[in-house]
Design a protein around this motif. Structure first.
Motif, PDB file in Angstrom:
ATOM      1  N   ARG A   1       6.984 -45.376  17.045  1.00 43.69           N
ATOM      2  CA  ARG A   1       6.116 -46.573  17.040  1.00 43.69           C
ATOM      3  C   ARG A   1       5.283 -46.624  15.760  1.00 43.69           C
ATOM      4  O   ARG A   1       5.044 -47.687  15.200  1.00 43.69           O
ATOM      5  CB  ARG A   1       5.182 -46.551  18.260  1.00 43.69           C
ATOM      6  N   LEU A   2       4.826 -45.447  15.319  1.00 45.15           N
ATOM      7  CA  LEU A   2       4.032 -45.416  14.079  1.00 45.15           C
ATOM      8  C   LEU A   2       4.884 -45.899  12.909  1.00 45.15           C
ATOM      9  O   LEU A   2       4.433 -46.689  12.074  1.00 45.15           O
ATOM     10  CB  LEU A   2       3.522 -43.999  13.789  1.00 45.15           C
ATOM     11  N   LYS A   3       6.131 -45.415  12.880  1.00 46.47           N
ATOM     12  CA  LYS A   3       7.048 -45.815  11.792  1.00 46.47           C
ATOM     13  C   LYS A   3       7.222 -47.321  11.795  1.00 46.47           C
ATOM     14  O   LYS A   3       7.106 -47.977  10.758  1.00 46.47           O
ATOM     15  CB  LYS A   3       8.405 -45.144  11.993  1.00 46.47           C
ATOM     16  N   ASN A   4       7.479 -47.874  12.983  1.00 49.99           N
ATOM     17  CA  ASN A   4       7.697 -49.324  13.087  1.00 49.99           C
ATOM     18  C   ASN A   4       6.481 -50.118  12.626  1.00 49.99           C
ATOM     19  O   ASN A   4       6.605 -51.221  12.112  1.00 49.99           O
ATOM     20  CB  ASN A   4       8.014 -49.729  14.539  1.00 49.99           C
ATOM     21  N   ALA A   5       5.301 -49.537  12.844  1.00 51.70           N
ATOM     22  CA  ALA A   5       4.071 -50.247  12.479  1.00 51.70           C
ATOM     23  C   ALA A   5       3.706 -50.023  11.008  1.00 51.70           C
ATOM     24  O   ALA A   5       2.682 -50.521  10.535  1.00 51.70           O
ATOM     25  CB  ALA A   5       2.933 -49.786  13.380  1.00 51.70           C
ATOM     26  N   GLY A   6       4.515 -49.252  10.294  1.00 52.27           N
ATOM     27  CA  GLY A   6       4.247 -49.003   8.873  1.00 52.27           C
ATOM     28  C   GLY A   6       3.068 -48.073   8.645  1.00 52.27           C
ATOM     29  O   GLY A   6       2.398 -48.154   7.616  1.00 52.27           O
ATOM     30  N   ILE A   7       2.797 -47.195   9.622  1.00 53.49           N
ATOM     31  CA  ILE A   7       1.688 -46.238   9.465  1.00 53.49           C
ATOM     32  C   ILE A   7       2.267 -44.922   8.923  1.00 53.49           C
ATOM     33  O   ILE A   7       3.119 -44.309   9.565  1.00 53.49           O
ATOM     34  CB  ILE A   7       0.961 -46.013  10.817  1.00 53.49           C
ATOM     35  N   ALA A   8       1.809 -44.536   7.734  1.00 55.08           N
ATOM     36  CA  ALA A   8       2.372 -43.328   7.103  1.00 55.08           C
ATOM     37  C   ALA A   8       1.804 -42.086   7.782  1.00 55.08           C
ATOM     38  O   ALA A   8       0.596 -41.980   7.983  1.00 55.08           O
ATOM     39  CB  ALA A   8       2.022 -43.314   5.627  1.00 55.08           C
ATOM     40  N   PHE A   9       2.692 -41.139   8.124  1.00 60.17           N
ATOM     41  CA  PHE A   9       2.210 -39.922   8.804  1.00 60.17           C
ATOM     42  C   PHE A   9       3.119 -38.747   8.488  1.00 60.17           C
ATOM     43  O   PHE A   9       4.253 -38.916   8.036  1.00 60.17           O
ATOM     44  CB  PHE A   9       2.181 -40.138  10.325  1.00 60.17           C
ATOM     45  N   GLU A  10       2.573 -37.557   8.699  1.00 62.40           N
ATOM     46  CA  GLU A  10       3.406 -36.365   8.699  1.00 62.40           C
ATOM     47  C   GLU A  10       3.004 -35.515   9.900  1.00 62.40           C
ATOM     48  O   GLU A  10       1.844 -35.566  10.335  1.00 62.40           O
ATOM     49  CB  GLU A  10       3.278 -35.594   7.379  1.00 62.40           C
ATOM     50  N   ILE A  11       3.977 -34.782  10.429  1.00 64.59           N
ATOM     51  CA  ILE A  11       3.668 -33.940  11.591  1.00 64.59           C
ATOM     52  C   ILE A  11       3.175 -32.595  11.077  1.00 64.59           C
ATOM     53  O   ILE A  11       3.803 -32.001  10.205  1.00 64.59           O
ATOM     54  CB  ILE A  11       4.914 -33.767  12.487  1.00 64.59           C
ATOM     55  N   LYS A  12       2.027 -32.158  11.576  1.00 65.71           N
ATOM     56  CA  LYS A  12       1.479 -30.877  11.128  1.00 65.71           C
ATOM     57  C   LYS A  12       1.198 -30.038  12.380  1.00 65.71           C
ATOM     58  O   LYS A  12       0.175 -30.251  13.056  1.00 65.71           O
ATOM     59  CB  LYS A  12       0.200 -31.132  10.322  1.00 65.71           C
ATOM     60  N   ARG A  13       2.104 -29.148  12.695  1.00 66.75           N
ATOM     61  CA  ARG A  13       1.991 -28.398  13.950  1.00 66.75           C
ATOM     62  C   ARG A  13       0.733 -27.543  14.032  1.00 66.75           C
ATOM     63  O   ARG A  13       0.257 -27.237  15.110  1.00 66.75           O
ATOM     64  CB  ARG A  13       3.228 -27.497  14.164  1.00 66.75           C
ATOM     65  N   ARG A  14       0.208 -27.144  12.885  1.00 64.93           N
ATOM     66  CA  ARG A  14      -0.971 -26.268  12.944  1.00 64.93           C
ATOM     67  C   ARG A  14      -2.287 -27.025  13.054  1.00 64.93           C
ATOM     68  O   ARG A  14      -3.352 -26.438  13.033  1.00 64.93           O
ATOM     69  CB  ARG A  14      -0.986 -25.341  11.732  1.00 64.93           C
ATOM     70  N   LEU A  15      -2.177 -28.337  13.170  1.00 66.06           N
ATOM     71  CA  LEU A  15      -3.421 -29.124  13.276  1.00 66.06           C
ATOM     72  C   LEU A  15      -3.952 -29.027  14.707  1.00 66.06           C
ATOM     73  O   LEU A  15      -3.390 -29.599  15.635  1.00 66.06           O
ATOM     74  CB  LEU A  15      -3.131 -30.588  12.934  1.00 66.06           C
ATOM     75  N   VAL A  16      -5.017 -28.248  14.888  1.00 65.29           N
ATOM     76  CA  VAL A  16      -5.573 -28.094  16.246  1.00 65.29           C
ATOM     77  C   VAL A  16      -6.906 -28.815  16.381  1.00 65.29           C
ATOM     78  O   VAL A  16      -7.422 -28.965  17.477  1.00 65.29           O
ATOM     79  CB  VAL A  16      -5.755 -26.611  16.625  1.00 65.29           C
ATOM     80  N   ARG A  17      -7.493 -29.252  15.247  1.00 63.92           N
ATOM     81  CA  ARG A  17      -8.808 -29.881  15.238  1.00 63.92           C
ATOM     82  C   ARG A  17      -9.861 -28.858  15.661  1.00 63.92           C
ATOM     83  O   ARG A  17      -9.595 -27.996  16.467  1.00 63.92           O
ATOM     84  CB  ARG A  17      -8.847 -31.117  16.133  1.00 63.92           C
ATOM     85  N   GLY A  18     -11.026 -28.956  15.107  1.00 62.59           N
ATOM     86  CA  GLY A  18     -12.022 -27.898  15.307  1.00 62.59           C
ATOM     87  C   GLY A  18     -12.863 -28.021  16.567  1.00 62.59           C
ATOM     88  O   GLY A  18     -13.902 -27.388  16.676  1.00 62.59           O
ATOM     89  N   LEU A  19     -12.441 -28.869  17.521  1.00 60.61           N
ATOM     90  CA  LEU A  19     -13.270 -29.081  18.706  1.00 60.61           C
ATOM     91  C   LEU A  19     -12.403 -28.807  19.945  1.00 60.61           C
ATOM     92  O   LEU A  19     -11.225 -29.160  19.966  1.00 60.61           O
ATOM     93  CB  LEU A  19     -13.806 -30.524  18.746  1.00 60.61           C
ATOM     94  N   ASP A  20     -13.008 -28.191  20.961  1.00 59.51           N
ATOM     95  CA  ASP A  20     -12.227 -27.699  22.102  1.00 59.51           C
ATOM     96  C   ASP A  20     -11.734 -28.780  23.054  1.00 59.51           C
ATOM     97  O   ASP A  20     -10.871 -28.523  23.869  1.00 59.51           O
ATOM     98  CB  ASP A  20     -13.079 -26.722  22.924  1.00 59.51           C
ATOM     99  N   TYR A  21     -12.318 -29.980  23.001  1.00 57.57           N
ATOM    100  CA  TYR A  21     -12.008 -30.920  24.088  1.00 57.57           C
ATOM    101  C   TYR A  21     -10.660 -31.618  23.978  1.00 57.57           C
ATOM    102  O   TYR A  21     -10.257 -32.335  24.879  1.00 57.57           O
ATOM    103  CB  TYR A  21     -13.130 -31.956  24.260  1.00 57.57           C
TER     104      TYR A  21
END
Ligand code: HAM
Length: 423
Positions: free
Chosen positions: A240-260
């Motif tokens: 869906r992101l591709k279809n909407a023209g939103i540029a992205f890459e998958i980063k498996r190590r992205l956990v974000r610094g907040l627990d919730y």
């Protein structure tokens, strides 16, 4: 003599010259959110410390190392909010806002506080623009959240934001993932820094927040995909992101610094940032409301760092400061007569409502001094108003760039400026 009082390190004044950019971004952001049915929420900057310990998480760097916490006169443990998601949740639960409506869409703009080591792009008092989609589950809400921040960044003039995304999985997937990662990190425990050894005990995902050089090879080699293969739903989401023209890459190590966080999480970046290249961050958090004593309410949201946003907007061609400079008009009253001053004030108000910034030097009526001032400010348009102009219901417009000068009515002026308004 230099003042002996100074602002605290990492906390900055926002002065005229700079504040115009903040005002411009704020008004555009409000316009954008309100047009999409989001309502503004403002919560106090002080909250009970427990709120953040419970939501952002004890093992997070934010709670563990970065909060401005203290005991107040009544012996209560309170904290300057390091972020808004927890405060919004506290407010929604406390005021029972979900009792009368199925879901809520809120946005906020305000200061946050984290006792980090100040450097470029990292302040102790910084500001965020954020939004929360509350009690909204499913891929549609995740997509709306990403499309929302993408749309806002584009609306502000950022052509090419790049998103890094990851899937932290649902509760079941997370259990397997956490167990697998724990096993892996326990097997290389002796290569981990002291903080990471503590994180391994407390919350293994937080190891991915570690900045210590020596830990990086071990973190890079964590066989994440083995424990948590990407779900079909996540792959469909990226479609869906591709279809909407939103540029992205998958980063498996992205956990974000907040627990919730649970489920899809992301960061955004754009050209113009230095080492601190996260312009924004967000994602799904389905367990927070229950954790804070409310009914279950699946949510997703994001926050953009205001200061970093301004760095991006001021980077490269068409920088925001230049655009704002060009959208200023200097009003030059040539007479102190009340009817002249009244017309000047009315004209300034009308120009402001059209999106122009106005400048005036109070108590000054000499044309040459006005022109000198306008030059100093780097202003292109000067509007001259004397008794003659008021009697003829005209304004004299001087274009300092084109070096032209012509009298015009208010209607003609508004029409003329429409063609040159760059914002
Ligand atoms: P966060 O990633 O901690 O997320 O912060 C969001 C953004 O705030 C960062 O990407 C960065 O631009 C900016 N920021 C953070 N710390 C600093 C700092 N010390 N100095 C300058 N800018 C900074 C959150 O705060 C979550 N509440 C986002 C969210 C909303 N998730 C769901 N809803």
């Amino acid at each position: 003599m230099a003042s002996k009082f100074e602002a605290l390190r990492g906390m900055e004044d926002i002065l005229p010259g700079e504040i115009e950019k903040w005002q411009w971004v704020e008004s555009k952001a409000r316009l954008f959110f309100e047009s999409r049915g989001f309502k503004e929420i403002r919560t106090p900057v002080l909250e009970y410390t427990d709120l953040f310990t419970r939501s952002v998480g004890e093992s997070s760097d934010i709670v563990h190392k970065e909060m401005f916490s203290f005991e107040d006169r009544g012996g209560r443990n309170i904290t300057l909010r390091p972020e808004m998601t927890a405060s919004v949740a506290r407010s929604v639960i406390e005021k029972g806002l979900l009792k009368t409506t199925k879901s809520l869409r809120f946005y906020y703009i305000g200061p946050m506080f984290r006792a980090e080591r100040p450097q470029a792009g990292r302040k102790r008092q910084f500001h965020q623009i954020g939004a929360e989609l509350i009690n909204e589950s499913g891929a549609d809400a995740d997509f709306e959240n990403l499309e929302l921040i993408h749309g806002l960044l584009r609306f502000l003039g950022i052509e090419n934001p790049l998103f890094r995304i990851n899937d932290l999985g649902d509760a079941a997937a997370r259990e397997g993932m956490v167990a697998g990662l724990k096993k892996y990190f326990a097997s290389v425990q002796d290569k981990l820094c002291k903080d990471c050894q503590w994180r391994l005990e407390k919350n293994v995902l937080r190891i991915f927040d570690c900045k210590v050089e020596a830990c990086q090879p071990v973190i890079q080699q964590a066989p994440w995909d083995e424990f948590a293969p990407l779900s079909e739903a996540f792959v469909a989401f990226t479609g869906r992101l591709k279809n909407a023209g939103i540029a992205f890459e998958i980063k498996r190590r992205l956990v974000r610094g907040l627990d919730y966080y649970t489920g899809i999480v992301f960061e955004a970046t754009a050209p113009g940032l230095g080492a601190q290249d996260a312009l924004a961050g967000g994602g799904r958090y389905d367990g927070l409301y229950q954790e804070l004593g409310g009914n279950p309410a699946p949510c997703t949201g994001f926050s953009i760092g205001f200061e970093r946003l301004l760095s991006v907007l001021d980077y490269g061609e068409g920088a925001l400061s230049q655009k704002l400079q060009q959208s200023r008009i200097y009003l030059a009253p040539l007479d102190a007569a009340p009817e002249v001053m009244r017309t000047v004030r009315d004209t300034a108000l009308k120009l402001r409502s059209l999106g122009w910034k106005t400048e005036i030097t109070p108590g000054e009526y000499s044309l040459s001094k006005h022109l000198k001032k306008a030059n100093q400010f780097g202003i292109r348009f000067v509007l001259m108003l004397g008794l003659n102009e008021v009697q003829n219901q005209q304004l004299g417009l001087k274009d300092m760039q084109a070096k032209t000068q012509q009298p015009m009515t208010w209607e003609e002026l508004a029409d003329h400026l429409k063609g040159v308004l760059p914002l």
